[in-house]
Write a protein that holds these residues in place. Structure first.
Motif, PDB file in Angstrom:
ATOM      1  N   SER A 265       7.989  19.355  -9.422  1.00 60.45           N
ATOM      2  CA  SER A 265       8.006  18.089  -9.211  1.00 60.45           C
ATOM      3  C   SER A 265       8.426  17.636  -8.220  1.00 60.45           C
ATOM      4  O   SER A 265       8.132  16.417  -7.300  1.00 60.45           O
ATOM      5  CB  SER A 265       8.281  17.554 -10.627  1.00 60.45           C
ATOM      6  OG  SER A 265       8.344  15.975 -10.673  1.00 60.45           O
ATOM      7  N   ALA A 266       9.899  17.945  -8.033  1.00 59.89           N
ATOM      8  CA  ALA A 266      10.706  17.699  -7.106  1.00 59.89           C
ATOM      9  C   ALA A 266      10.110  17.780  -5.452  1.00 59.89           C
ATOM     10  O   ALA A 266      10.208  16.720  -4.665  1.00 59.89           O
ATOM     11  CB  ALA A 266      12.063  18.028  -7.140  1.00 59.89           C
TER      12      ALA A 266
ATOM     13  N   CYS B 278       9.952  10.934 -15.419  1.00 57.25           N
ATOM     14  CA  CYS B 278       9.026  12.122 -14.998  1.00 57.25           C
ATOM     15  C   CYS B 278       9.695  13.504 -15.657  1.00 57.25           C
ATOM     16  O   CYS B 278       9.367  14.405 -16.472  1.00 57.25           O
ATOM     17  CB  CYS B 278       8.772  12.112 -13.955  1.00 57.25           C
ATOM     18  SG  CYS B 278       7.881  13.874 -13.446  1.00 57.25           S
TER      19      CYS B 278
ATOM     20  N   PHE C 299      13.297   9.218  -4.641  1.00 53.27           N
ATOM     21  CA  PHE C 299      12.001   9.808  -4.785  1.00 53.27           C
ATOM     22  C   PHE C 299      11.876  11.366  -4.515  1.00 53.27           C
ATOM     23  O   PHE C 299      10.940  11.867  -5.374  1.00 53.27           O
ATOM     24  CB  PHE C 299      11.409   9.170  -3.438  1.00 53.27           C
ATOM     25  CG  PHE C 299       9.782   9.536  -3.346  1.00 53.27           C
ATOM     26  CD1 PHE C 299       8.906   8.362  -4.250  1.00 53.27           C
ATOM     27  CD2 PHE C 299       8.958  10.474  -2.620  1.00 53.27           C
ATOM     28  CE1 PHE C 299       7.565   8.722  -4.079  1.00 53.27           C
ATOM     29  CE2 PHE C 299       7.791  10.691  -2.636  1.00 53.27           C
ATOM     30  CZ  PHE C 299       6.929   9.680  -3.474  1.00 53.27           C
ATOM     31  N   SER C 300      12.561  11.745  -4.030  1.00 57.07           N
ATOM     32  CA  SER C 300      12.559  13.545  -3.622  1.00 57.07           C
ATOM     33  C   SER C 300      13.147  14.144  -4.774  1.00 57.07           C
ATOM     34  O   SER C 300      12.000  15.320  -5.062  1.00 57.07           O
ATOM     35  CB  SER C 300      13.650  13.755  -2.659  1.00 57.07           C
ATOM     36  OG  SER C 300      13.398  14.885  -2.207  1.00 57.07           O
TER      37      SER C 300
ATOM     38  N   TYR D 241      -0.119   8.308  -4.457  1.00 55.98           N
ATOM     39  CA  TYR D 241       0.282   9.691  -3.940  1.00 55.98           C
ATOM     40  C   TYR D 241      -0.671  10.556  -3.316  1.00 55.98           C
ATOM     41  O   TYR D 241      -0.889  11.089  -2.556  1.00 55.98           O
ATOM     42  CB  TYR D 241       1.293  10.166  -5.040  1.00 55.98           C
ATOM     43  CG  TYR D 241       2.091  11.450  -4.479  1.00 55.98           C
ATOM     44  CD1 TYR D 241       3.164  11.385  -3.950  1.00 55.98           C
ATOM     45  CD2 TYR D 241       1.709  12.796  -4.692  1.00 55.98           C
ATOM     46  CE1 TYR D 241       4.199  12.311  -3.576  1.00 55.98           C
ATOM     47  CE2 TYR D 241       2.652  13.930  -4.502  1.00 55.98           C
ATOM     48  CZ  TYR D 241       3.776  13.643  -3.841  1.00 55.98           C
ATOM     49  OH  TYR D 241       4.403  14.689  -3.759  1.00 55.98           O
TER      50      TYR D 241
ATOM     51  N   GLY E 199       7.718  17.983  -2.840  1.00 54.24           N
ATOM     52  CA  GLY E 199       6.314  17.393  -2.706  1.00 54.24           C
ATOM     53  C   GLY E 199       6.133  16.676  -1.360  1.00 54.24           C
ATOM     54  O   GLY E 199       7.086  17.177  -0.454  1.00 54.24           O
ATOM     55  N   LEU E 200       5.278  15.839  -1.171  1.00 56.81           N
ATOM     56  CA  LEU E 200       5.124  15.270   0.332  1.00 56.81           C
ATOM     57  C   LEU E 200       6.258  14.462   0.653  1.00 56.81           C
ATOM     58  O   LEU E 200       6.624  14.094   1.652  1.00 56.81           O
ATOM     59  CB  LEU E 200       3.888  14.153   0.023  1.00 56.81           C
ATOM     60  CG  LEU E 200       2.562  14.951  -0.213  1.00 56.81           C
ATOM     61  CD1 LEU E 200       1.583  13.848  -0.432  1.00 56.81           C
ATOM     62  CD2 LEU E 200       2.187  15.695   0.923  1.00 56.81           C
ATOM     63  N   GLY E 201       7.342  14.111  -0.601  1.00 55.21           N
ATOM     64  CA  GLY E 201       8.472  13.470  -0.565  1.00 55.21           C
ATOM     65  C   GLY E 201       9.238  14.340   0.738  1.00 55.21           C
ATOM     66  O   GLY E 201       9.966  13.994   1.351  1.00 55.21           O
TER      67      GLY E 201
ATOM     68  N   MET F 223       2.885  12.504 -17.119  1.00 60.00           N
ATOM     69  CA  MET F 223       3.983  11.486 -17.593  1.00 60.00           C
ATOM     70  C   MET F 223       2.960  10.224 -18.441  1.00 60.00           C
ATOM     71  O   MET F 223       3.284  10.204 -19.684  1.00 60.00           O
ATOM     72  CB  MET F 223       4.210  10.419 -16.346  1.00 60.00           C
ATOM     73  CG  MET F 223       5.393  10.943 -15.611  1.00 60.00           C
ATOM     74  SD  MET F 223       6.442   9.912 -14.733  1.00 60.00           S
ATOM     75  CE  MET F 223       5.324   9.785 -13.294  1.00 60.00           C
TER      76      MET F 223
ATOM     77  N   SER G 153      12.467  13.027  -7.793  1.00 58.68           N
ATOM     78  CA  SER G 153      11.527  12.267  -8.913  1.00 58.68           C
ATOM     79  C   SER G 153      12.334  11.620 -10.180  1.00 58.68           C
ATOM     80  O   SER G 153      11.796  12.048 -11.224  1.00 58.68           O
ATOM     81  CB  SER G 153      10.568  13.575  -9.525  1.00 58.68           C
ATOM     82  OG  SER G 153      10.221  14.570  -8.687  1.00 58.68           O
TER      83      SER G 153
HETATM   84  N1  PFF Z   1       9.399  13.985  -5.908  1.00 60.44           N
HETATM   85  C1  PFF Z   1       8.212  14.005  -5.246  1.00 60.44           C
HETATM   86  C2  PFF Z   1       8.152  14.250  -3.913  1.00 60.44           C
HETATM   87  O1  PFF Z   1       9.146  14.354  -3.337  1.00 60.44           O
HETATM   88  O2  PFF Z   1       7.097  14.271  -3.267  1.00 60.44           O
HETATM   89  C3  PFF Z   1       7.494  12.699  -5.732  1.00 60.44           C
HETATM   90  C4  PFF Z   1       7.351  12.125  -7.157  1.00 60.44           C
HETATM   91  C5  PFF Z   1       7.061  13.087  -8.133  1.00 60.44           C
HETATM   92  C6  PFF Z   1       7.985  11.291  -7.388  1.00 60.44           C
HETATM   93  C7  PFF Z   1       7.328  12.646  -9.297  1.00 60.44           C
HETATM   94  C8  PFF Z   1       8.033  10.686  -8.707  1.00 60.44           C
HETATM   95  C9  PFF Z   1       7.623  11.444  -9.760  1.00 60.44           C
HETATM   96  F1  PFF Z   1       7.800  11.077 -10.803  1.00 60.44           F
END
Ligand code: PFF
Length: 463
Positions: free
Chosen positions: A21-22, A234, A226-227, A105, A24-26, A333, A229
């Motif tokens: 989850s953490a 979540c 964001f990174s 996203y 990702g595109l972030g 979620m 999450s």
């Molecule tokens: N953390 C994810 C990323 O860095 O791309 C984005 C994300 C996932 C944000 C799940 C929020 C979330 F609840």
């Protein structure tokens, strides 16, 4: 396999799903973009500080609430508060956030899938820098194409989430996360051998504090939240599926380390590549990975076109996989809420949420083209959803959760949860409690008020 289907079967499974989850595109898209436009090294230092001082404590807060409740987020808040029914409304945060965050996203995830497809069919070869700019503009503003690619992402995500916690979410993370790291390492290796790689490293690691102002600090906090999450509930949702023997503090630190490494490695892939061609700039913004990079891939490998082909293909596949492991957690979620609170079956709940996200996602996608002029509070749909999630719900959600755990929950309940009823040592517990009671709420509140103030000044200044 664990008999209860709503529990991750192992500690590793729990870490990988949460890290999925953490990461990702972030990390691969947003982090280099933010670091690039906010001055590189200094931004990264502040970002890492926010990760440690706010991100990890809020992550552990979410873990503690979710794991204590065990069923779903609404129930978790009520149980942890000692039965106060009013707290069940906190379950609405992940339910609403799931829709909002996945809808925008998935648009960018769809772009990455399209670029992976283009890389696969060797669609980048022979293109000039102008072609890359024009192609991205034409593609992202097209009313149909990006919506179709986004649809594929949502259908894939829906398929995995519908399979359930163990067979879908956990198995998906166990397959995709190791592949993701292998891809990252291969690309870092390639990128570091490029000419001028050292300039990229200097940009990334040499802090220039003259660039630091309040907006850089805000961006660093936003990026850290964001990174990881955090703030949307979540991780709370995932923690409902943690086994009772998971060490929550340790897990939080592991996930944050994996996430930070992924972000730094993405920087190690992207900035040496950007500097390998004279004249390109690291602060190209969101188009960095869709315009600057394909351009770099085509020109930096000279005659070795096969290497350019492989590099681009692996890079965009990496983006797709990173996006998928995160979008799974977003869909979960809202799905979990409908499944547990409204008693819809998991497949039905997944399909309903996916269809709504598809519709909202279409609005977001159109805001890059035909609906550019449709503005709400001065923003198109995509920017509005990003603003609501990253600038409003994440900080407010994070702050509320800290206040809840620090001031509402009985201290013994909290201590028992973090020490697994005294069976593990938790040397960081006093620091953690101090942060969630005082430091995090005050810090987030101040930054948040400042941010809103700047936002409204901008908004009304524009009229
Ligand atoms: N953390 C994810 C990323 O860095 O791309 C984005 C994300 C996932 C944000 C799940 C929020 C979330 F609840």
């Amino acid at each position: 396999m664990n008999k209860n289907k709503n529990v991750f079967t192992s500690k590793v499974g729990a870490i990988l799903a949460t890290a999925g989850s953490a990461v990702g595109l972030g990390n691969v898209w947003r982090f280099p973009t933010e670091a690039g436009t906010n001055g590189g090294g200094a931004f990264i230092l502040i970002y890492v500080l926010f990760m440690l001082l706010l991100g990890v404590p809020i992550m552990v807060t979410e873990f503690a609430i979710g794991r204590h409740g065990g069923k779903d987020v609404s129930h978790a808040f009520v149980k942890m508060s000692g039965g106060k029914k009013g707290w069940r409304w906190m379950g609405l945060i992940p339910m609403v956030s799931g829709f909002l965050v996945l809808s925008y996203y998935a648009v960018v995830a769809g772009w990455t899938l399209y670029y992976a497809y283009e890389a696969l069919i060797d669609g980048f070869s022979g293109k000039s820098p102008e072609d890359f700019t024009n192609d991205f503009g034409a593609f992202s503003s097209d009313p149909i194409q990006p919506v179709l690619w986004m649809g594929i992402i949502i259908v894939l995500t829906c398929g995995i989430v519908a399979l359930g916690v163990q067979k879908g979410i956990e198995r998906g993370a166990k397959i995709m996360m190791p592949m993701l790291f292998v891809f990252i390492l291969v690309l870092v290796g390639c990128s570091l051998t490029l000419p001028n790689a050292s300039k990229g490293l200097t940009f990334l690691f040499q802090p220039d504090f003259s660039k630091v102002n309040s907006s850089v600090i805000l961006s660093a906090m936003g990026q850290a939240f964001f990174s990881l999450s955090v703030g949307l509930g979540c991780l709370c949702t995932y923690a409902c599926y943690f086994r009772k023997d998971v060490d929550l503090m340790k897990d939080g630190l592991h996930v944050a380390s994996i996430d930070t490494l992924a972000a730094l490695f993405s920087g190690l892939i992207i900035f040496p590549a950007v500097y390998s061609i004279p004249g390109l700039q690291p602060d190209a913004g969101p188009s960095l990975v869709f315009v600057t990079l394909p351009n770099v891939f085509q020109h930096e490998f000279g005659d070795m076109t096969w290497l350019a082909y492989l590099f681009s293909l692996i890079f965009y596949l990496l983006l797709v996989m990173a996006a998928l492991t995160s979008s799974i957690s977003m869909l979960e979620m809202s799905t979990a809420y409908f499944n547990k609170n409204l008693h819809l079956s998991r497949p039905l709940a997944t399909v309903i949420v996916s269809v709504v996200c598809l519709v909202l996602g279409t609005f977001c996608s159109l805001s890059f083209g035909d609906w550019k002029d449709v503005q709400i509070f001065g923003m198109g749909f995509f920017d509005l959803f990003d603003f609501l999630v990253a600038k409003l719900i994440m900080p407010i959600g994070g702050m509320l959760m800290c206040i809840f755990l620090g001031w509402v929950v009985n201290e013994k309940v909290l201590r028992d949860e973090l020490t697994n009823h005294g069976t593990i040592k938790s040397p960081l517990y006093p620091a953690f409690r101090f942060i969630i009671r005082y430091f995090a709420p005050i810090c987030i509140f101040l930054i948040f008020v400042n941010e809103l103030y700047l936002y409204f000044i901008n908004l009304f200044g524009a009229y």
